[in-house]
Design a protein around this motif. Structure first.
Motif, PDB file in Angstrom:
ATOM      1  N   HIS A   1      45.971  45.267  61.686  1.00 21.46           N
ATOM      2  CA  HIS A   1      47.263  45.922  61.771  1.00 21.46           C
ATOM      3  C   HIS A   1      47.323  46.835  60.557  1.00 21.46           C
ATOM      4  O   HIS A   1      47.490  46.378  59.428  1.00 21.46           O
ATOM      5  N   TRP A   2      47.143  48.111  60.798  1.00 25.17           N
ATOM      6  CA  TRP A   2      46.940  49.062  59.706  1.00 25.17           C
ATOM      7  C   TRP A   2      48.080  49.094  58.709  1.00 25.17           C
ATOM      8  O   TRP A   2      47.868  49.349  57.534  1.00 25.17           O
ATOM      9  N   GLN A   3      49.291  48.822  59.155  1.00 25.17           N
ATOM     10  CA  GLN A   3      50.414  48.869  58.211  1.00 25.17           C
ATOM     11  C   GLN A   3      50.299  47.765  57.159  1.00 25.17           C
ATOM     12  O   GLN A   3      50.832  47.895  56.072  1.00 25.17           O
ATOM     13  N   LYS A   4      49.621  46.659  57.484  1.00 28.83           N
ATOM     14  CA  LYS A   4      49.508  45.533  56.562  1.00 28.83           C
ATOM     15  C   LYS A   4      48.134  45.452  55.905  1.00 28.83           C
ATOM     16  O   LYS A   4      47.879  44.531  55.137  1.00 28.83           O
ATOM     17  N   LEU A   5      47.272  46.392  56.197  1.00 30.47           N
ATOM     18  CA  LEU A   5      45.910  46.359  55.662  1.00 30.47           C
ATOM     19  C   LEU A   5      45.922  46.486  54.143  1.00 30.47           C
ATOM     20  O   LEU A   5      46.520  47.395  53.583  1.00 30.47           O
ATOM     21  N   VAL A   6      45.269  45.545  53.472  1.00 29.92           N
ATOM     22  CA  VAL A   6      45.111  45.601  52.020  1.00 29.92           C
ATOM     23  C   VAL A   6      43.752  46.226  51.743  1.00 29.92           C
ATOM     24  O   VAL A   6      42.729  45.743  52.226  1.00 29.92           O
ATOM     25  N   VAL A   7      43.750  47.309  50.999  1.00 29.13           N
ATOM     26  CA  VAL A   7      42.520  48.013  50.652  1.00 29.13           C
ATOM     27  C   VAL A   7      42.201  47.697  49.198  1.00 29.13           C
ATOM     28  O   VAL A   7      43.014  47.935  48.310  1.00 29.13           O
ATOM     29  N   ARG A   8      41.020  47.144  48.984  1.00 31.75           N
ATOM     30  CA  ARG A   8      40.567  46.832  47.627  1.00 31.75           C
ATOM     31  C   ARG A   8      39.525  47.877  47.238  1.00 31.75           C
ATOM     32  O   ARG A   8      38.450  47.927  47.810  1.00 31.75           O
ATOM     33  N   ASP A   9      39.863  48.698  46.292  1.00 29.01           N
ATOM     34  CA  ASP A   9      38.993  49.782  45.847  1.00 29.01           C
ATOM     35  C   ASP A   9      38.144  49.280  44.679  1.00 29.01           C
ATOM     36  O   ASP A   9      38.613  49.166  43.561  1.00 29.01           O
ATOM     37  N   CYS A  10      36.890  48.968  44.963  1.00 32.35           N
ATOM     38  CA  CYS A  10      35.971  48.437  43.944  1.00 32.35           C
ATOM     39  C   CYS A  10      34.829  49.418  43.690  1.00 32.35           C
ATOM     40  O   CYS A  10      33.712  49.016  43.346  1.00 32.35           O
ATOM     41  N   ARG A  11      35.103  50.700  43.867  1.00 29.35           N
ATOM     42  CA  ARG A  11      34.052  51.705  43.705  1.00 29.35           C
ATOM     43  C   ARG A  11      33.536  51.808  42.286  1.00 29.35           C
ATOM     44  O   ARG A  11      32.447  52.320  42.063  1.00 29.35           O
ATOM     45  N   ALA A  12      34.271  51.291  41.317  1.00 30.19           N
ATOM     46  CA  ALA A  12      33.819  51.354  39.923  1.00 30.19           C
ATOM     47  C   ALA A  12      32.755  50.296  39.616  1.00 30.19           C
ATOM     48  O   ALA A  12      32.071  50.390  38.599  1.00 30.19           O
ATOM     49  N   LEU A  13      32.602  49.312  40.475  1.00 32.31           N
ATOM     50  CA  LEU A  13      31.649  48.232  40.213  1.00 32.31           C
ATOM     51  C   LEU A  13      30.234  48.691  40.506  1.00 32.31           C
ATOM     52  O   LEU A  13      29.970  49.325  41.519  1.00 32.31           O
ATOM     53  N   ARG A  14      29.298  48.337  39.629  1.00 27.69           N
ATOM     54  CA  ARG A  14      27.903  48.737  39.776  1.00 27.69           C
ATOM     55  C   ARG A  14      26.930  47.565  39.722  1.00 27.69           C
ATOM     56  O   ARG A  14      25.887  47.604  40.339  1.00 27.69           O
ATOM     57  N   LEU A  15      27.263  46.524  38.946  1.00 28.84           N
ATOM     58  CA  LEU A  15      26.352  45.396  38.745  1.00 28.84           C
ATOM     59  C   LEU A  15      26.514  44.366  39.858  1.00 28.84           C
ATOM     60  O   LEU A  15      27.623  44.111  40.328  1.00 28.84           O
ATOM     61  N   ALA A  16      25.405  43.747  40.245  1.00 33.77           N
ATOM     62  CA  ALA A  16      25.417  42.770  41.335  1.00 33.77           C
ATOM     63  C   ALA A  16      26.374  41.612  41.051  1.00 33.77           C
ATOM     64  O   ALA A  16      27.076  41.151  41.948  1.00 33.77           O
ATOM     65  N   GLU A  17      26.431  41.140  39.798  1.00 32.07           N
ATOM     66  CA  GLU A  17      27.342  40.036  39.448  1.00 32.07           C
ATOM     67  C   GLU A  17      28.801  40.426  39.665  1.00 32.07           C
ATOM     68  O   GLU A  17      29.601  39.634  40.157  1.00 32.07           O
ATOM     69  N   GLU A  18      29.154  41.655  39.271  1.00 31.83           N
ATOM     70  CA  GLU A  18      30.519  42.143  39.467  1.00 31.83           C
ATOM     71  C   GLU A  18      30.850  42.234  40.953  1.00 31.83           C
ATOM     72  O   GLU A  18      31.951  41.876  41.377  1.00 31.83           O
ATOM     73  N   ILE A  19      29.896  42.714  41.715  1.00 29.46           N
ATOM     74  CA  ILE A  19      30.103  42.875  43.155  1.00 29.46           C
ATOM     75  C   ILE A  19      30.271  41.511  43.816  1.00 29.46           C
ATOM     76  O   ILE A  19      31.165  41.317  44.645  1.00 29.46           O
ATOM     77  N   PHE A  20      29.448  40.542  43.424  1.00 36.09           N
ATOM     78  CA  PHE A  20      29.584  39.205  43.995  1.00 36.09           C
ATOM     79  C   PHE A  20      30.937  38.589  43.637  1.00 36.09           C
ATOM     80  O   PHE A  20      31.583  37.968  44.480  1.00 36.09           O
ATOM     81  N   SER A  21      31.395  38.769  42.406  1.00 32.81           N
ATOM     82  CA  SER A  21      32.725  38.276  42.028  1.00 32.81           C
ATOM     83  C   SER A  21      33.806  38.919  42.892  1.00 32.81           C
ATOM     84  O   SER A  21      34.762  38.255  43.297  1.00 32.81           O
ATOM     85  N   ALA A  22      33.653  40.212  43.187  1.00 31.59           N
ATOM     86  CA  ALA A  22      34.612  40.897  44.053  1.00 31.59           C
ATOM     87  C   ALA A  22      34.558  40.337  45.477  1.00 31.59           C
ATOM     88  O   ALA A  22      35.591  40.244  46.156  1.00 31.59           O
ATOM     89  N   LEU A  23      33.377  39.941  45.945  1.00 31.79           N
ATOM     90  CA  LEU A  23      33.256  39.343  47.278  1.00 31.79           C
ATOM     91  C   LEU A  23      33.943  37.979  47.326  1.00 31.79           C
ATOM     92  O   LEU A  23      34.627  37.652  48.306  1.00 31.79           O
ATOM     93  N   ILE A  24      33.760  37.180  46.280  1.00 34.97           N
ATOM     94  CA  ILE A  24      34.440  35.884  46.211  1.00 34.97           C
ATOM     95  C   ILE A  24      35.946  36.094  46.266  1.00 34.97           C
ATOM     96  O   ILE A  24      36.661  35.425  47.015  1.00 34.97           O
ATOM     97  N   GLU A  25      36.421  37.049  45.489  1.00 36.93           N
ATOM     98  CA  GLU A  25      37.853  37.333  45.455  1.00 36.93           C
ATOM     99  C   GLU A  25      38.335  37.869  46.802  1.00 36.93           C
ATOM    100  O   GLU A  25      39.431  37.536  47.258  1.00 36.93           O
ATOM    101  N   HIS A  26      37.526  38.670  47.479  1.00 38.15           N
ATOM    102  CA  HIS A  26      37.866  39.192  48.809  1.00 38.15           C
ATOM    103  C   HIS A  26      38.113  38.032  49.776  1.00 38.15           C
ATOM    104  O   HIS A  26      39.139  37.992  50.452  1.00 38.15           O
TER     105      HIS A  26
END
Length: 174
Positions: A53-78
């Protein structure tokens, strides 16, 4: 899900969330209530849950992340944010786009939470047949389960400019 992701991950350093804002979202070809219309423009699309439902869609902008550890932490949080309350929250996480000077972020898994598939010597498959190729890649990278079972949770395989790295999902109490 709670047993897997019981512990709270580190705060989302480098990620911003927004819901239903007038600010442009780096997703093209949005079709109302369709999860098949996700195409990336300016970022690698990670995950979306169900018929959105696009009106309720939460967009998480993680384009600043580059390291695999940071990305995995963002996936856990997702996963925690989109399922942790017991109610599914329509959510998408976007990582860095492809640039000519660096590799894009790539998540090799078809789904974030999935089961391994093992090809046995007699040709039969134990576990998820769709994940046999990914399981074979992960095993070549050093991931093992002994003994192999039909419901072995696959780690997440992340490709960045650092190369390929796999991460096991955290378990409750760890």
């Amino acid at each position: 899900m709670r047993k897997i992701l019981g512990r709270r991950s580190a705060p989302d350093a480098g990620c911003k969330s927004k819901t239903n804002s007038s600010e442009p979202v780096p997703i093209g070809n949005r079709q109302k209530n369709s999860s098949t219309a996700l195409k990336s423009r300016g970022g690698t699309v990670l995950a979306a849950i169900g018929r959105l439902h696009w009106q309720k869609l939460v967009v998480r902008d993680c384009r600043a992340l580059r390291l695999a550890e940071e990305i995995f932490s963002a996936l856990i949080e997702h996963v925690r944010l989109s399922t942790g309350t017991g109610k599914v929250v329509p959510m998408i996480t976007i990582f860095a786009p492809e640039h000519s000077d660096q590799r894009p972020v790539r998540i090799w898994n078809r789904q974030l939470i999935g089961y391994a598939g093992y090809r046995r010597s007699d040709g039969t498959i134990l576990g998820d047949p769709l994940n046999v190729p990914l399981t074979e890649v992960l095993r070549k990278l050093g991931w093992t389960r002994d003994p192999a079972g039909p419901f072995d949770l696959l780690p997440v395989l992340i490709e960045t400019s650092e190369g390929l790295r796999w991460f096991d999902w955290p378990v409750l109490g760890s």
